[in-house]
Design a protein around this motif. Structure first.
Motif, PDB file in Angstrom:
ATOM      1  N   VAL A  97       0.838  -1.199   0.000  1.00 28.31           N
ATOM      2  CA  VAL A  97       0.000   0.000   0.000  1.00 28.31           C
ATOM      3  C   VAL A  97       0.870   1.246   0.000  1.00 28.31           C
ATOM      4  O   VAL A  97       0.615   2.205  -0.752  1.00 28.31           O
ATOM      5  CB  VAL A  97      -0.960  -0.008   1.199  1.00 28.31           C
ATOM      6  N   GLU A  98       1.889   1.271   0.829  1.00 24.39           N
ATOM      7  CA  GLU A  98       2.801   2.416   0.853  1.00 24.39           C
ATOM      8  C   GLU A  98       3.513   2.558  -0.490  1.00 24.39           C
ATOM      9  O   GLU A  98       3.679   3.678  -1.005  1.00 24.39           O
ATOM     10  CB  GLU A  98       3.813   2.257   1.982  1.00 24.39           C
ATOM     11  N   LEU A  99       3.908   1.443  -1.075  1.00 21.08           N
ATOM     12  CA  LEU A  99       4.585   1.479  -2.369  1.00 21.08           C
ATOM     13  C   LEU A  99       3.667   2.051  -3.442  1.00 21.08           C
ATOM     14  O   LEU A  99       4.105   2.822  -4.315  1.00 21.08           O
ATOM     15  CB  LEU A  99       5.020   0.063  -2.751  1.00 21.08           C
ATOM     16  N   SER A 100       2.386   1.712  -3.379  1.00 19.52           N
ATOM     17  CA  SER A 100       1.443   2.138  -4.411  1.00 19.52           C
ATOM     18  C   SER A 100       1.189   3.640  -4.421  1.00 19.52           C
ATOM     19  O   SER A 100       0.615   4.168  -5.372  1.00 19.52           O
ATOM     20  CB  SER A 100       0.107   1.406  -4.244  1.00 19.52           C
ATOM     21  N   ALA A 101       1.614   4.336  -3.379  1.00 17.31           N
ATOM     22  CA  ALA A 101       1.384   5.780  -3.324  1.00 17.31           C
ATOM     23  C   ALA A 101       2.150   6.503  -4.429  1.00 17.31           C
ATOM     24  O   ALA A 101       1.700   7.547  -4.920  1.00 17.31           O
ATOM     25  CB  ALA A 101       1.789   6.329  -1.962  1.00 17.31           C
ATOM     26  N   THR A 102       3.287   5.964  -4.846  1.00 20.50           N
ATOM     27  CA  THR A 102       4.116   6.667  -5.836  1.00 20.50           C
ATOM     28  C   THR A 102       4.675   5.773  -6.932  1.00 20.50           C
ATOM     29  O   THR A 102       5.019   6.266  -8.006  1.00 20.50           O
ATOM     30  CB  THR A 102       5.306   7.352  -5.140  1.00 20.50           C
ATOM     31  N   ALA A 103       4.817   4.472  -6.707  1.00 20.14           N
ATOM     32  CA  ALA A 103       5.537   3.596  -7.635  1.00 20.14           C
ATOM     33  C   ALA A 103       4.736   3.320  -8.898  1.00 20.14           C
ATOM     34  O   ALA A 103       3.497   3.326  -8.895  1.00 20.14           O
ATOM     35  CB  ALA A 103       5.888   2.285  -6.954  1.00 20.14           C
ATOM     36  N   THR A 104       5.428   3.065  -9.982  1.00 19.86           N
ATOM     37  CA  THR A 104       4.818   2.592 -11.222  1.00 19.86           C
ATOM     38  C   THR A 104       4.862   1.066 -11.239  1.00 19.86           C
ATOM     39  O   THR A 104       5.543   0.427 -10.422  1.00 19.86           O
ATOM     40  CB  THR A 104       5.577   3.108 -12.447  1.00 19.86           C
ATOM     41  N   GLU A 106       6.285  -0.609 -13.530  1.00 21.56           N
ATOM     42  CA  GLU A 106       7.658  -0.939 -13.919  1.00 21.56           C
ATOM     43  C   GLU A 106       8.586  -0.959 -12.712  1.00 21.56           C
ATOM     44  O   GLU A 106       9.420  -1.868 -12.565  1.00 21.56           O
ATOM     45  CB  GLU A 106       8.161   0.080 -14.948  1.00 21.56           C
ATOM     46  N   GLU A 107       8.449   0.019 -11.827  1.00 24.83           N
ATOM     47  CA  GLU A 107       9.282   0.049 -10.615  1.00 24.83           C
ATOM     48  C   GLU A 107       8.938  -1.109  -9.686  1.00 24.83           C
ATOM     49  O   GLU A 107       9.823  -1.689  -9.040  1.00 24.83           O
ATOM     50  CB  GLU A 107       9.095   1.384  -9.904  1.00 24.83           C
ATOM     51  N   THR A 108       7.667  -1.456  -9.633  1.00 24.69           N
ATOM     52  CA  THR A 108       7.257  -2.587  -8.820  1.00 24.69           C
ATOM     53  C   THR A 108       7.816  -3.895  -9.372  1.00 24.69           C
ATOM     54  O   THR A 108       8.226  -4.788  -8.614  1.00 24.69           O
ATOM     55  CB  THR A 108       5.719  -2.655  -8.746  1.00 24.69           C
ATOM     56  N   ALA A 114      13.636  -8.448  -8.292  1.00 21.25           N
ATOM     57  CA  ALA A 114      14.992  -8.228  -7.770  1.00 21.25           C
ATOM     58  C   ALA A 114      15.947  -7.940  -8.931  1.00 21.25           C
ATOM     59  O   ALA A 114      17.064  -8.449  -8.997  1.00 21.25           O
ATOM     60  CB  ALA A 114      15.471  -9.425  -6.957  1.00 21.25           C
ATOM     61  N   SER A 115      15.470  -7.093  -9.844  1.00 18.81           N
ATOM     62  CA  SER A 115      16.236  -6.775 -11.049  1.00 18.81           C
ATOM     63  C   SER A 115      17.325  -5.762 -10.748  1.00 18.81           C
ATOM     64  O   SER A 115      17.134  -4.842  -9.945  1.00 18.81           O
ATOM     65  CB  SER A 115      15.292  -6.220 -12.128  1.00 18.81           C
ATOM     66  N   ASP A 116      18.456  -5.923 -11.407  1.00 13.24           N
ATOM     67  CA  ASP A 116      19.557  -4.973 -11.219  1.00 13.24           C
ATOM     68  C   ASP A 116      19.573  -3.902 -12.305  1.00 13.24           C
ATOM     69  O   ASP A 116      20.529  -3.133 -12.420  1.00 13.24           O
ATOM     70  CB  ASP A 116      20.908  -5.699 -11.201  1.00 13.24           C
ATOM     71  N   ARG A 117      18.480  -3.824 -13.089  1.00 14.15           N
ATOM     72  CA  ARG A 117      18.361  -2.792 -14.123  1.00 14.15           C
ATOM     73  C   ARG A 117      16.909  -2.348 -14.216  1.00 14.15           C
ATOM     74  O   ARG A 117      15.999  -3.107 -13.846  1.00 14.15           O
ATOM     75  CB  ARG A 117      18.851  -3.324 -15.478  1.00 14.15           C
ATOM     76  N   PRO A 118      16.662  -1.131 -14.705  1.00  9.84           N
ATOM     77  CA  PRO A 118      15.269  -0.653 -14.822  1.00  9.84           C
ATOM     78  C   PRO A 118      14.456  -1.549 -15.745  1.00  9.84           C
ATOM     79  O   PRO A 118      14.953  -2.080 -16.736  1.00  9.84           O
ATOM     80  CB  PRO A 118      15.434   0.757 -15.404  1.00  9.84           C
ATOM     81  N   VAL A 119      13.192  -1.710 -15.400  1.00  9.23           N
ATOM     82  CA  VAL A 119      12.284  -2.532 -16.195  1.00  9.23           C
ATOM     83  C   VAL A 119      11.449  -1.625 -17.084  1.00  9.23           C
ATOM     84  O   VAL A 119      10.981  -0.568 -16.652  1.00  9.23           O
ATOM     85  CB  VAL A 119      11.364  -3.367 -15.279  1.00  9.23           C
ATOM     86  N   SER A 120      11.267  -2.030 -18.331  1.00  4.45           N
ATOM     87  CA  SER A 120      10.452  -1.262 -19.269  1.00  4.45           C
ATOM     88  C   SER A 120       9.449  -2.191 -19.938  1.00  4.45           C
ATOM     89  O   SER A 120       9.779  -3.329 -20.295  1.00  4.45           O
ATOM     90  CB  SER A 120      11.326  -0.608 -20.341  1.00  4.45           C
ATOM     91  N   PHE A 121       8.225  -1.704 -20.104  1.00  2.00           N
ATOM     92  CA  PHE A 121       7.197  -2.415 -20.846  1.00  2.00           C
ATOM     93  C   PHE A 121       6.841  -1.645 -22.122  1.00  2.00           C
ATOM     94  O   PHE A 121       5.708  -1.688 -22.602  1.00  2.00           O
ATOM     95  CB  PHE A 121       5.947  -2.618 -19.987  1.00  2.00           C
ATOM     96  N   LEU A 205      -2.666  -1.012 -10.522  1.00  2.00           N
ATOM     97  CA  LEU A 205      -1.738  -1.994 -11.090  1.00  2.00           C
ATOM     98  C   LEU A 205      -0.687  -2.423 -10.073  1.00  2.00           C
ATOM     99  O   LEU A 205      -0.335  -3.603  -9.985  1.00  2.00           O
ATOM    100  CB  LEU A 205      -1.061  -1.410 -12.341  1.00  2.00           C
ATOM    101  N   VAL A 206      -0.184  -1.470  -9.302  1.00  2.00           N
ATOM    102  CA  VAL A 206       0.821  -1.800  -8.286  1.00  2.00           C
ATOM    103  C   VAL A 206       0.217  -2.696  -7.213  1.00  2.00           C
ATOM    104  O   VAL A 206       0.824  -3.692  -6.788  1.00  2.00           O
ATOM    105  CB  VAL A 206       1.411  -0.518  -7.665  1.00  2.00           C
ATOM    106  N   LEU A 207      -0.992  -2.383  -6.774  1.00  2.00           N
ATOM    107  CA  LEU A 207      -1.642  -3.177  -5.736  1.00  2.00           C
ATOM    108  C   LEU A 207      -2.005  -4.576  -6.222  1.00  2.00           C
ATOM    109  O   LEU A 207      -2.146  -5.504  -5.411  1.00  2.00           O
ATOM    110  CB  LEU A 207      -2.905  -2.464  -5.245  1.00  2.00           C
ATOM    111  N   LEU A 208      -2.149  -4.751  -7.529  1.00  2.00           N
ATOM    112  CA  LEU A 208      -2.509  -6.045  -8.103  1.00  2.00           C
ATOM    113  C   LEU A 208      -1.301  -6.864  -8.526  1.00  2.00           C
ATOM    114  O   LEU A 208      -1.462  -8.013  -8.962  1.00  2.00           O
ATOM    115  CB  LEU A 208      -3.416  -5.831  -9.327  1.00  2.00           C
TER     116      LEU A 208
END
Length: 381
Positions: A97-104, A106-108, A114-121, A205-208
């Motif tokens: 819930v705290e993460l969903s306040a700002t995260a996308t 992709e960041e989730t 546990a990726s060591d690089r940014p994720v893109s869709f 999307l983050v919460l799901l």
């Protein structure tokens, strides 16, 4: 409300020594808090104690343990991806819930994978050449699964790339416009939703994104345990999600709202219950005090009177709180989204979790092959 027990009450219900009670607390199996009347004393969560007592009563036979793991029972598969603990959804140690306040999303995904690089869709699929909806989603994932490489013997980073490609294809198949922007922005563009609505889509999307070992995630892990391509693992998850007891609950919630508007909330609820049908989108075995995902989404929505009256009537008649499916139904009506938007949001968000679990299952190198307890006839001779 959560019930709390004194130390003596907890010891009596468990029939254990104080040292054993303290060991359960230290391992996180029993919640504890200071006693408000006397801070020198502690109180213990009654639900946790009841669950421990039930497990002990079942005995420790292999059959009893296996049966208790099938439906909301004993944890069966180790994972470091997510869990539900004392009414909170946790993503790799972070409150979802705290993460969903700002995260996308992709960041989730970066967190859950546990990726060591940014994720893109990102996707540059031509909007003129595509259709959107569940059939298109199945077709796209099926094609990727048929062409995909086995997941065995490959590094996690390569499997994550496969997952990102499959999620990108799923996003466009479910209505996202092509482009490099975060997927919630592109989905809002495809659905003609303004910026405030786009942020609600992001949050949903983050919460799901993941929810421990739910049915579709288990299906994805079973596929991964065979070495299936990552896209095939997502396809297994998507197929399982179509069931009315899983991803179809959002559509049932909208039907219940429409019944309530036509018949009145009390009459609609009474009819559902009289036909021995559980009320869709209310209550959740893991959240007896209310689904935190719904609690995070609903305050940001402009909820219409029909939704409000139904929510209040259900609580008055059953004591059940709305869950995430109710919030998705309310969001669909508030933003005038496609009728099957709850399923589309669920599928797109959860594809991140399916990928995380597929990668974890492959790297664990453990097959999933339970035995059946046969209770049919055996021919003589």
């Amino acid at each position: 409300m959560t019930e709390w027990l004194t130390r003596d009450e907890a010891l009596e219900r468990l029939n254990v020594r104080p040292q054993t009670l303290y060991a359960y607390v230290s391992r996180g199996r029993i919640g504890m808090k200071p006693d408000g009347a006397d801070p020198r004393r502690s109180q213990y969560r009654a639900d946790d104690i009841a669950a421990l007592a039930t497990r002990r009563d079942r005995g420790r036979s292999p059959q009893a343990i296996a049966e208790s793991a099938i439906a909301w029972g004993e944890p069966a598969i180790p994972t470091s991806i997510s869990t539900v603990l004392h009414g909170r959804l946790i993503y790799r140690g972070k409150d979802a819930v705290e993460l969903s306040a700002t995260a996308t999303l992709e960041e989730t995904a970066g967190l859950l994978w546990a990726s060591d690089r940014p994720v893109s869709f990102a996707s540059l699929t031509s909007s003129a050449a595509r259709q959107s909806g569940t059939p298109t989603a199945f077709a796209r994932l099926s094609a990727l699964a048929a062409e995909g490489w086995s997941s065995l013997g490959r590094r996690p980073a390569m499997l994550q790339q496969d997952g990102a490609a499959a999620t990108s294809a799923l996003a466009t198949a479910l209505g996202a416009s092509p482009g490099h922007e975060p997927v919630h922005i592109r989905l809002a563009q495809g659905w003609s939703v303004e910026a405030p609505g786009a942020d609600l889509i992001r949050k949903a999307l983050v919460l799901l994104a993941d929810h421990e070992l739910n049915a579709s995630t288990f299906a994805a892990r079973v596929a991964a345990s065979t070495g299936a391509p990552v896209a095939a693992c997502l396809l297994a998850g998507l197929a399982t999600l179509t069931g009315p007891r899983h991803g179809g609950a959002g559509a049932a919630a909208i039907t219940l709202v429409e019944d309530a508007e036509r018949l009145g909330p009390d009459e609609a609820i009474a009819r559902w219950l009289a036909h021995d049908r559980p009320l869709p989108s209310f209550g959740h075995p893991l959240y007896p005090e209310g689904d935190p995902r719904a609690q995070a989404l609903l305050p940001d929505l402009e909820i219409d009177d029909g939704i409000v009256h139904l929510r209040d009537a259900v609580f008055a008649m059953t004591g059940l709180h709305p869950n995430i499916d109710f919030a998705l139904a309310a969001m669909t009506r508030s933003l005038s989204l496609p009728a099957d938007a709850p399923f589309r949001l669920f599928a797109l968000g959860r594809s991140v979790g399916w990928t995380a679990h597929a990668v974890e299952q492959v790297t664990s190198n453990r097959p999933i092959r339970p035995r059946a307890r046969y209770d049919g006839p055996i021919s003589a001779g």
